[in-house]
Motif scaffolding. Structure first.
Motif, PDB file in Angstrom:
ATOM      1  N   ALA A 294       8.273   2.568   4.673  1.00 34.28           N
ATOM      2  CA  ALA A 294       8.871   3.901   4.749  1.00 34.28           C
ATOM      3  C   ALA A 294      10.343   3.924   4.367  1.00 34.28           C
ATOM      4  O   ALA A 294      11.111   4.767   4.843  1.00 34.28           O
ATOM      5  CB  ALA A 294       8.670   4.498   6.140  1.00 34.28           C
ATOM      6  N   ASN A 295      10.762   3.005   3.495  1.00 30.25           N
ATOM      7  CA  ASN A 295      12.108   3.087   2.945  1.00 30.25           C
ATOM      8  C   ASN A 295      12.145   4.090   1.791  1.00 30.25           C
ATOM      9  O   ASN A 295      11.143   4.312   1.113  1.00 30.25           O
ATOM     10  CB  ASN A 295      12.553   1.708   2.451  1.00 30.25           C
ATOM     11  CG  ASN A 295      12.599   0.681   3.558  1.00 30.25           C
ATOM     12  OD1 ASN A 295      13.395   0.794   4.480  1.00 30.25           O
ATOM     13  ND2 ASN A 295      11.727  -0.326   3.473  1.00 30.25           N
ATOM     14  N   ALA A 296      13.329   4.678   1.573  1.00 24.94           N
ATOM     15  CA  ALA A 296      13.484   5.661   0.502  1.00 24.94           C
ATOM     16  C   ALA A 296      14.771   5.395  -0.260  1.00 24.94           C
ATOM     17  O   ALA A 296      15.826   5.146   0.338  1.00 24.94           O
ATOM     18  CB  ALA A 296      13.482   7.074   1.061  1.00 24.94           C
ATOM     19  N   SER A 297      14.693   5.461  -1.580  1.00 25.65           N
ATOM     20  CA  SER A 297      15.860   5.242  -2.432  1.00 25.65           C
ATOM     21  C   SER A 297      15.884   6.272  -3.550  1.00 25.65           C
ATOM     22  O   SER A 297      14.852   6.574  -4.159  1.00 25.65           O
ATOM     23  CB  SER A 297      15.815   3.832  -3.039  1.00 25.65           C
ATOM     24  OG  SER A 297      16.790   3.677  -4.054  1.00 25.65           O
TER      25      SER A 297
ATOM     26  N   GLU B   6       0.821  -1.197   0.000  1.00 22.45           N
ATOM     27  CA  GLU B   6       0.000   0.000   0.000  1.00 22.45           C
ATOM     28  C   GLU B   6       0.864   1.259   0.000  1.00 22.45           C
ATOM     29  O   GLU B   6       1.901   1.322   0.657  1.00 22.45           O
ATOM     30  CB  GLU B   6      -0.923   0.030   1.229  1.00 22.45           C
ATOM     31  CG  GLU B   6      -1.914  -1.113   1.280  1.00 22.45           C
ATOM     32  CD  GLU B   6      -2.843  -1.028   2.483  1.00 22.45           C
ATOM     33  OE1 GLU B   6      -2.746  -0.020   3.230  1.00 22.45           O
ATOM     34  OE2 GLU B   6      -3.653  -1.944   2.668  1.00 22.45           O
ATOM     35  N   ASP B   7       0.422   2.226  -0.789  1.00 22.87           N
ATOM     36  CA  ASP B   7       0.980   3.585  -0.774  1.00 22.87           C
ATOM     37  C   ASP B   7       2.461   3.636  -1.116  1.00 22.87           C
ATOM     38  O   ASP B   7       3.203   4.508  -0.643  1.00 22.87           O
ATOM     39  CB  ASP B   7       0.739   4.233   0.590  1.00 22.87           C
ATOM     40  CG  ASP B   7      -0.747   4.322   0.923  1.00 22.87           C
ATOM     41  OD1 ASP B   7      -1.535   4.664   0.031  1.00 22.87           O
ATOM     42  OD2 ASP B   7      -1.115   4.023   2.078  1.00 22.87           O
ATOM     43  N   ASN B   8       2.931   2.723  -1.934  1.00 19.77           N
ATOM     44  CA  ASN B   8       4.300   2.802  -2.433  1.00 19.77           C
ATOM     45  C   ASN B   8       4.371   3.741  -3.636  1.00 19.77           C
ATOM     46  O   ASN B   8       3.415   3.871  -4.395  1.00 19.77           O
ATOM     47  CB  ASN B   8       4.791   1.408  -2.836  1.00 19.77           C
ATOM     48  CG  ASN B   8       4.843   0.457  -1.666  1.00 19.77           C
ATOM     49  OD1 ASN B   8       5.613   0.650  -0.737  1.00 19.77           O
ATOM     50  ND2 ASN B   8       4.006  -0.580  -1.700  1.00 19.77           N
ATOM     51  N   VAL B   9       5.537   4.379  -3.801  1.00 20.93           N
ATOM     52  CA  VAL B   9       5.751   5.302  -4.909  1.00 20.93           C
ATOM     53  C   VAL B   9       7.019   4.905  -5.650  1.00 20.93           C
ATOM     54  O   VAL B   9       8.081   4.736  -5.028  1.00 20.93           O
ATOM     55  CB  VAL B   9       5.882   6.760  -4.418  1.00 20.93           C
ATOM     56  CG1 VAL B   9       6.200   7.690  -5.575  1.00 20.93           C
ATOM     57  CG2 VAL B   9       4.601   7.202  -3.712  1.00 20.93           C
ATOM     58  N   ALA B  10       6.907   4.756  -6.964  1.00 19.72           N
ATOM     59  CA  ALA B  10       8.069   4.443  -7.801  1.00 19.72           C
ATOM     60  C   ALA B  10       8.105   5.392  -8.987  1.00 19.72           C
ATOM     61  O   ALA B  10       7.103   5.546  -9.699  1.00 19.72           O
ATOM     62  CB  ALA B  10       8.005   2.995  -8.286  1.00 19.72           C
ATOM     63  N   ILE B  11       9.278   6.021  -9.171  1.00 13.37           N
ATOM     64  CA  ILE B  11       9.471   6.953 -10.285  1.00 13.37           C
ATOM     65  C   ILE B  11      10.684   6.492 -11.086  1.00 13.37           C
ATOM     66  O   ILE B  11      11.764   6.290 -10.511  1.00 13.37           O
ATOM     67  CB  ILE B  11       9.681   8.391  -9.794  1.00 13.37           C
ATOM     68  CG1 ILE B  11       8.493   8.843  -8.925  1.00 13.37           C
ATOM     69  CG2 ILE B  11       9.862   9.338 -10.970  1.00 13.37           C
ATOM     70  CD1 ILE B  11       8.733  10.177  -8.228  1.00 13.37           C
TER      71      ILE B  11
ATOM     72  N   ASP C  54       4.756  -1.161   2.596  1.00 14.78           N
ATOM     73  CA  ASP C  54       3.912   0.026   2.589  1.00 14.78           C
ATOM     74  C   ASP C  54       4.757   1.300   2.657  1.00 14.78           C
ATOM     75  O   ASP C  54       5.772   1.352   3.349  1.00 14.78           O
ATOM     76  CB  ASP C  54       2.955   0.015   3.788  1.00 14.78           C
ATOM     77  CG  ASP C  54       2.077  -1.225   3.816  1.00 14.78           C
ATOM     78  OD1 ASP C  54       1.717  -1.729   2.737  1.00 14.78           O
ATOM     79  OD2 ASP C  54       1.754  -1.684   4.933  1.00 14.78           O
ATOM     80  N   SER C  55       4.299   2.305   1.909  1.00 10.43           N
ATOM     81  CA  SER C  55       4.844   3.661   2.009  1.00 10.43           C
ATOM     82  C   SER C  55       6.333   3.733   1.674  1.00 10.43           C
ATOM     83  O   SER C  55       7.066   4.570   2.212  1.00 10.43           O
ATOM     84  CB  SER C  55       4.596   4.242   3.402  1.00 10.43           C
ATOM     85  OG  SER C  55       3.208   4.250   3.700  1.00 10.43           O
TER      86      SER C  55
END
Length: 223
Positions: free
Chosen positions: A214-217, A169-174, A191-192
């Motif tokens: 809530a990981n960020a790359s 849920e609510d993952n973002v990939a660019i 999630d997230s």
């Protein structure tokens, strides 16, 4: 009740499906199948030997397909409620596939050039995906399973490959690819999570795997 009032009342309670096909050119083909209530499909074809296939099963699904050029293929499958799909193709021999099963998913594929290939599959609800491909031979595959996931793919150049897999849920990939022969993988399980990959130049390879929340790359590759 007046006749006009009766017509308005009957239209307001209409439960039928709506399909519009407009073809200008030679040997264009549209195959539209609708089962359910108030599904809407619009297909516009200009050119030679373009093909649009739309299958809608459910309620209030919407599909828009615009094709200009020759030998382009668009295939949209919608099962569920209030899913929205748009395919826009301009050029030669582009292929776009959108598969939606669930509720309120949104998918956009835009292709300008030749021999571009894109597939978006959404299983769940309120997932969003936009894929834009320009020039030649780009490849994109997006799979979203869950709720509220978001994917954005931009490919400008030649024979770039983008792969996005989102489970949760609510993952973002660019993914942004500007050049030739670049390859990107983003896999998100949880999630997230957020991942952004930018590749400029040629022949880069990037792999991002995220497990948890809530990981960020951020990956930037250039030459």
């Amino acid at each position: 009740m007046s006749i006009s009032a009766m017509l308005v009342a009957s239209l307001s309670f209409a439960q039928g499906n709506m399909s519009a096909v407009n073809q200008f050119g030679i040997a264009n083909t549209a195959l539209i199948t609708q089962a359910g209530i108030q599904n809407d499909s619009d297909a516009l074809q200009l050119g030679f030997a373009n093909m649009a296939i739309v299958d809608q099963d459910g309620r209030h699904n919407e599909s828009d397909t615009n094709q200009g050029g020759s030998f382009n293929l668009a295939n949209v499958n919608q099962d569920g409620r209030r899913n929205d799909a748009y395919v826009g193709q301009l050029g030669v021999a582009n292929a776009a596939f959108i598969n939606q099963d669930g509720r309120r998913n949104d998918a956009v594929i835009g292709q300008a050039g030749s021999l571009n290939w894109a597939m978006t599959t959404q299983l769940g609800k309120q997932n969003s995906s936009t894929t834009l491909q320009f020039l030649t031979g780009n490849h994109s595959n997006v799979l979203q399973v869950g709720e509220g996931n978001d994917s954005n793919v931009l490919q400008v150049g030649f024979f770039n490959g983008a792969n996005v897999y989102q489970l949760g849920e609510d993952n973002v990939a660019i993914t942004d690819q500007l050049g030739a022969g670049n390859t990107s993988f983003i896999n998100q399980f949880g999630d997230s999570n957020m991942a952004w990959t930018i590749q400029t130049g040629n022949d880069h390879i990037s792999l991002v795997n995220q497990w948890g929340s809530a990981n960020a790359s951020f990956v930037l590759q250039s030459n």
